[in-house]
Design a protein around this motif. Sequence first.
Motif, PDB file in Angstrom:
ATOM      1  N   LEU A 195       0.875  -1.139   0.047  1.00 11.54           N
ATOM      2  CA  LEU A 195      -0.048   0.110   0.103  1.00 11.54           C
ATOM      3  C   LEU A 195       0.852   1.328   0.166  1.00 11.54           C
ATOM      4  N   HIS A 196       0.194   2.197  -0.565  1.00 18.09           N
ATOM      5  CA  HIS A 196       0.904   3.647  -0.322  1.00 18.09           C
ATOM      6  C   HIS A 196       0.572   4.168   1.017  1.00 18.09           C
ATOM      7  N   LEU A 197       1.160   5.114   1.585  1.00 23.12           N
ATOM      8  CA  LEU A 197       1.102   5.951   2.745  1.00 23.12           C
ATOM      9  C   LEU A 197      -0.326   6.611   2.633  1.00 23.12           C
ATOM     10  N   ALA A 198      -0.471   7.158   1.615  1.00 21.32           N
ATOM     11  CA  ALA A 198      -1.614   8.155   1.378  1.00 21.32           C
ATOM     12  C   ALA A 198      -3.301   7.261   1.828  1.00 21.32           C
ATOM     13  N   SER A 199      -3.008   5.855   1.759  1.00 18.60           N
ATOM     14  CA  SER A 199      -4.075   4.939   2.011  1.00 18.60           C
ATOM     15  C   SER A 199      -4.288   5.126   3.608  1.00 18.60           C
ATOM     16  N   ASN A 244       9.534   6.960  10.208  1.00 19.06           N
ATOM     17  CA  ASN A 244       8.050   7.004  10.395  1.00 19.06           C
ATOM     18  C   ASN A 244       7.633   7.558   8.850  1.00 19.06           C
ATOM     19  N   GLY A 245       8.543   7.805   7.889  1.00 18.06           N
ATOM     20  CA  GLY A 245       8.327   8.415   6.630  1.00 18.06           C
ATOM     21  C   GLY A 245       7.477   9.600   6.550  1.00 18.06           C
ATOM     22  N   ASP A 246       8.117  10.334   7.530  1.00 16.93           N
ATOM     23  CA  ASP A 246       7.604  11.974   7.574  1.00 16.93           C
ATOM     24  C   ASP A 246       8.483  12.805   7.194  1.00 16.93           C
ATOM     25  N   PRO A 247       8.027  13.698   6.379  1.00 16.13           N
ATOM     26  CA  PRO A 247       6.937  13.830   5.746  1.00 16.13           C
ATOM     27  C   PRO A 247       6.520  12.838   4.649  1.00 16.13           C
ATOM     28  N   ARG A 248       5.385  12.506   4.274  1.00 19.96           N
ATOM     29  CA  ARG A 248       4.824  11.458   3.435  1.00 19.96           C
ATOM     30  C   ARG A 248       5.214  11.907   1.769  1.00 19.96           C
ATOM     31  N   PRO A 249       5.217  11.115   0.923  1.00 18.71           N
ATOM     32  CA  PRO A 249       5.479  11.580  -0.563  1.00 18.71           C
ATOM     33  C   PRO A 249       4.666  12.509  -0.958  1.00 18.71           C
ATOM     34  N   ASP A 250       3.426  12.881  -0.558  1.00 18.70           N
ATOM     35  CA  ASP A 250       2.557  13.903  -1.094  1.00 18.70           C
ATOM     36  C   ASP A 250       2.771  15.246  -0.344  1.00 18.70           C
ATOM     37  N   GLY A 251       3.975  15.122   0.529  1.00 13.62           N
ATOM     38  CA  GLY A 251       4.296  16.337   1.437  1.00 13.62           C
ATOM     39  C   GLY A 251       3.389  16.721   2.668  1.00 13.62           C
ATOM     40  N   THR A 252       2.206  15.517   2.868  1.00 16.65           N
ATOM     41  CA  THR A 252       1.623  15.793   4.152  1.00 16.65           C
ATOM     42  C   THR A 252       2.380  15.164   5.392  1.00 16.65           C
ATOM     43  N   THR A 253       2.030  15.371   6.466  1.00 17.64           N
ATOM     44  CA  THR A 253       2.593  14.908   7.802  1.00 17.64           C
ATOM     45  C   THR A 253       1.579  13.885   8.500  1.00 17.64           C
ATOM     46  N   ALA A 254       2.240  12.936   8.996  1.00 17.88           N
ATOM     47  CA  ALA A 254       1.461  11.974   9.783  1.00 17.88           C
ATOM     48  C   ALA A 254       0.538  12.655  10.889  1.00 17.88           C
ATOM     49  N   LEU A 255      -0.311  11.878  11.128  1.00 12.06           N
ATOM     50  CA  LEU A 255      -1.395  12.450  12.294  1.00 12.06           C
ATOM     51  C   LEU A 255      -0.708  11.603  13.427  1.00 12.06           C
ATOM     52  N   PRO A 256      -0.196  12.361  14.343  1.00  9.59           N
ATOM     53  CA  PRO A 256       0.444  11.692  15.442  1.00  9.59           C
ATOM     54  C   PRO A 256      -0.530  10.820  16.552  1.00  9.59           C
ATOM     55  N   GLY A 257      -0.035   9.582  16.785  1.00  2.15           N
ATOM     56  CA  GLY A 257      -0.774   8.827  17.469  1.00  2.15           C
ATOM     57  C   GLY A 257       0.119   8.549  19.177  1.00  2.15           C
ATOM     58  N   PRO A 258      -0.297   7.478  19.793  1.00  2.00           N
ATOM     59  CA  PRO A 258       0.186   7.423  21.059  1.00  2.00           C
ATOM     60  C   PRO A 258       1.817   6.980  20.991  1.00  2.00           C
ATOM     61  N   CYS A 259       2.683   7.364  21.987  1.00  2.00           N
ATOM     62  CA  CYS A 259       3.843   6.760  21.569  1.00  2.00           C
ATOM     63  C   CYS A 259       4.238   5.474  22.368  1.00  2.00           C
ATOM     64  N   PHE A 260       4.987   4.835  21.875  1.00  2.00           N
ATOM     65  CA  PHE A 260       5.227   3.303  22.263  1.00  2.00           C
ATOM     66  C   PHE A 260       6.861   3.169  22.604  1.00  2.00           C
ATOM     67  N   HIS A 261       7.248   2.319  23.640  1.00  2.00           N
ATOM     68  CA  HIS A 261       8.693   2.219  23.948  1.00  2.00           C
ATOM     69  C   HIS A 261       9.229   0.982  23.628  1.00  2.00           C
ATOM     70  N   ASP A 262       8.381   0.224  23.338  1.00  2.00           N
ATOM     71  CA  ASP A 262       8.951  -1.243  22.672  1.00  2.00           C
ATOM     72  C   ASP A 262       7.805  -1.993  21.617  1.00  2.00           C
ATOM     73  N   MET A 263       8.347  -2.965  21.209  1.00  2.00           N
ATOM     74  CA  MET A 263       7.341  -3.542  20.049  1.00  2.00           C
ATOM     75  C   MET A 263       5.841  -4.202  20.723  1.00  2.00           C
ATOM     76  N   GLU A 264       6.322  -4.602  21.839  1.00  2.00           N
ATOM     77  CA  GLU A 264       5.032  -5.284  22.805  1.00  2.00           C
ATOM     78  C   GLU A 264       3.984  -4.201  22.974  1.00  2.00           C
ATOM     79  N   GLU A 265       4.351  -2.922  23.416  1.00  2.65           N
ATOM     80  CA  GLU A 265       3.467  -1.774  23.275  1.00  2.65           C
ATOM     81  C   GLU A 265       2.898  -1.589  21.987  1.00  2.65           C
ATOM     82  N   LEU A 266       3.612  -1.285  20.902  1.00  4.71           N
ATOM     83  CA  LEU A 266       3.080  -1.120  19.589  1.00  4.71           C
ATOM     84  C   LEU A 266       2.071  -1.935  19.157  1.00  4.71           C
ATOM     85  N   MET A 267       2.308  -3.369  19.368  1.00  2.57           N
ATOM     86  CA  MET A 267       1.453  -4.385  18.966  1.00  2.57           C
ATOM     87  C   MET A 267       0.162  -4.246  19.788  1.00  2.57           C
ATOM     88  N   MET A 268       0.488  -3.992  21.015  1.00  3.15           N
ATOM     89  CA  MET A 268      -1.047  -3.829  21.896  1.00  3.15           C
ATOM     90  C   MET A 268      -1.787  -2.564  21.384  1.00  3.15           C
TER      91      MET A 268
END
Length: 298
Positions: free
Chosen positions: A184-188, A209-233
Amino acid sequence: MRSGPADLDLRRLRYFVAVAERLHFGQAALALHVTQPALSRQIQHLEHDLGAPLLIRNSRDVVLTPAGRQLLHDAKDLLASAEAVQDRVRKIGADVHSLKVGFMLGTDAATALHGFSARHPEVIIELIRLRWWTQTRAILDGDVDIGFVRLPLVSDRLSVLPLYQEHLSVVLPAGHPLALHDSLHLASVRDEPLLQYADAEPGWSAVWNGDPRPDGTTALPGPCFHDMEELMMYVSAGRGVALVPRPVAAVFPRPDIVHVPVADVPGGQVALAWDDTRCTPLVAGFVEAARSSLLLAE
């Protein structure tokens, strides 16, 4: 009393500090695990060596003389310096046949490790996990001698050998409408909160984080994670999506999580990094093994 210069006995100096800090021979002897008469003799020998009385002793009190106060002031720094010298020598001696190699989760270190070990079978390799917020400091502080890192780094003191480019995947809940796509493309996912690497350098986060994205936009920031287990949750709970290196995504297979390759961002660079001010022969040998592995891969 003796006159003229004398070599300081560090053991006697430690004995003196123990007495001077407590102003009590009995307590000092207990702390030092020696008898009180033996401690008294060592202090007398020190006074003889220095040519000056250090303590005034009577049946009830121990008092520092002016020379004793000066020695106590100077002795702490002297003993600390001597201990630091011993620690450095011991560390160098212990490291002659060992190398601490740092790695980040998912980085490909095996080829370089095999190549180095084939050339230096006598060297003990200690592998140490690095995190995105510790990779630079771990090398600068000597926690590792050399490390497999994800660029960019935030220090000009570190040398790097670029190794390979690492592509990204977007991490989605298994029930997400895009979960069945081959790529997929990040625009999706422009309207999805993007999970953030906690405590990461801004420049590092931007790359991974691929920021800024190819279309020049920036990502909508979500929660911060400290490890992959937190990310997956967070992803599983529908709190956002994440971008991670594809090898990292492969380490965490879960039935409720899907990793879809991203087609329109280049990802980031994996490199070998070391501190030029501490480039020992073993570090140089490891760099050479990594260079050789690159040539073989071409």
